[in-house]
Design an enzyme around this catalytic site. Structure first.
Site, PDB file in Angstrom:
ATOM      1  N   CYS A  76      46.089  35.163  37.581  1.00  0.00           N
ATOM      2  CA  CYS A  76      45.801  36.341  38.396  1.00  0.00           C
ATOM      3  C   CYS A  76      45.069  35.901  39.659  1.00  0.00           C
ATOM      4  CB  CYS A  76      44.996  37.380  37.617  1.00  0.00           C
ATOM      5  SG  CYS A  76      43.219  37.206  37.734  1.00  0.00           S
ATOM      6  N   GLU A  77      45.466  36.530  40.762  1.00  0.00           N
ATOM      7  CA  GLU A  77      44.926  36.080  42.045  1.00  0.00           C
ATOM      8  C   GLU A  77      43.487  36.548  42.274  1.00  0.00           C
ATOM      9  OE1 GLU A  77      47.745  37.542  44.841  1.00  0.00           O
ATOM     10  OE2 GLU A  77      46.720  39.452  45.117  1.00  0.00           O
ATOM     11  N   HIS A  78      43.004  37.428  41.433  1.00  0.00           N
ATOM     12  CA  HIS A  78      41.628  37.906  41.626  1.00  0.00           C
ATOM     13  C   HIS A  78      40.604  37.014  40.957  1.00  0.00           C
ATOM     14  CE1 HIS A  78      44.024  41.828  41.888  1.00  0.00           C
ATOM     15  NE2 HIS A  78      43.738  41.432  43.109  1.00  0.00           N
ATOM     16  N   HIS A  79      40.987  36.371  39.858  1.00  0.00           N
ATOM     17  CA  HIS A  79      40.025  35.557  39.104  1.00  0.00           C
ATOM     18  C   HIS A  79      40.504  34.132  38.840  1.00  0.00           C
ATOM     19  CE1 HIS A  79      39.337  39.820  38.011  1.00  0.00           C
ATOM     20  NE2 HIS A  79      38.062  39.476  38.165  1.00  0.00           N
ATOM     21  N   GLN A 117      50.543  41.098  38.491  1.00  0.00           N
ATOM     22  CA  GLN A 117      51.711  41.370  37.654  1.00  0.00           C
ATOM     23  C   GLN A 117      52.712  42.304  38.355  1.00  0.00           C
ATOM     24  OE1 GLN A 117      50.573  42.779  33.781  1.00  0.00           O
ATOM     25  NE2 GLN A 117      52.670  43.228  33.177  1.00  0.00           N
ATOM     26  N   HIS A 145      45.882  39.910  30.022  1.00  0.00           N
ATOM     27  CA  HIS A 145      45.129  39.331  31.138  1.00  0.00           C
ATOM     28  C   HIS A 145      43.805  38.780  30.637  1.00  0.00           C
ATOM     29  CE1 HIS A 145      47.502  40.976  34.634  1.00  0.00           C
ATOM     30  NE2 HIS A 145      48.043  41.607  33.610  1.00  0.00           N
ATOM     31  N   CYS A 147      41.396  37.836  32.344  1.00  0.00           N
ATOM     32  CA  CYS A 147      40.250  38.370  33.092  1.00  0.00           C
ATOM     33  C   CYS A 147      39.765  39.687  32.484  1.00  0.00           C
ATOM     34  CB  CYS A 147      40.575  38.507  34.578  1.00  0.00           C
ATOM     35  SG  CYS A 147      41.904  39.646  34.936  1.00  0.00           S
TER      36      CYS A 147
HETATM   37 ZN   LIG Z   1      42.080  39.062  37.137  1.00  0.00          ZN
END
Ligand SMILES: [Zn+2]
Length: 188
Positions: A76-79, A117, A145, A147
């Site tokens: 995931c690009e956020h975490h 996703q 996920h 995260c």
């Molecule tokens: Zn994430």
């Protein structure tokens, strides 16, 4: 990829989180992590044209083609934490089909990079739409996920589902229902 630079960054990361990069167990960790990242982000260096080249055939078949339960692993690009699960892909040809083995490879190109996703699902659908100009494309992905599971809300059993419906799958409820019926019951 600049592997040396990446290794240095990992060494620094180890220091910043309070580790000693010199201790025995961690000596080769930067090298291993760099190698792992090279693999997990290989999608940036793969061209979808190369995957599709010489794999599209003219064919009169015009019923649904469905490949389900394709495993994928992404970040995931956020975490930069993994999310993983299954993708189900269907299309209804309009004169052109693609070699079946290419379908999971399309998934790899888009999953092996930093993603959300929703976008991954859309990109897979649009690729098939562009290359095959079929009557319709349907992509559903179900994922866990890390995260969400390891941090934050710590919800171990919730999965996320995203879908992209194009052409007849969007316009015709019966076609869409048939597809959803066929993938029903597949477990991540
Ligand atoms: Zn994430």
């Amino acid at each position: 990829m600049d592997t040396v630079k990446l290794q240095n960054i990992i060494t620094e990361l180890l220091q910043v989180i309070g580790e000693n990069p010199e201790r025995e167990g961690l000596l080769n960790t930067p090298k291993r992590v760099a190698k792992a990242y090279e693999f997990l982000t290989a999608g940036y260096h793969k061209k979808i044209e190369t995957v599709m080249n010489n794999a599209i055939f003219n064919e009169k078949y015009n019923e649904m083609v469905l490949v389900k339960n394709i495993d994928f692993y992404s970040l995931c690009e956020h975490h930069i934490l993994p999310f993983y699960g299954k993708v189900h892909i269907a299309y209804i040809p309009d004169g052109k089909i693609v070699g079946l083995s290419k379908i999971p490879r399309i998934v790899d190109v888009f999953s092996r990079r930093l993603q959300v996703q929703e976008r991954m699902t859309q990109e897979i659908a649009e690729t098939l739409n562009t290359y095959l100009q079929p009557q319709g494309v349907a992509v559903v992905s179900e994922a866990y996920h890390m995260c969400m599971m390891m941090r934050g809300v710590e919800k171990q059993n919730s999965s996320a589902t995203t879908s992209a419906m194009l052409g007849v799958f969007r316009e015709d409820a019966r076609t869409r229902t048939e597809f959803l019926q066929l993938i029903k019951g597949s477990k991540i």
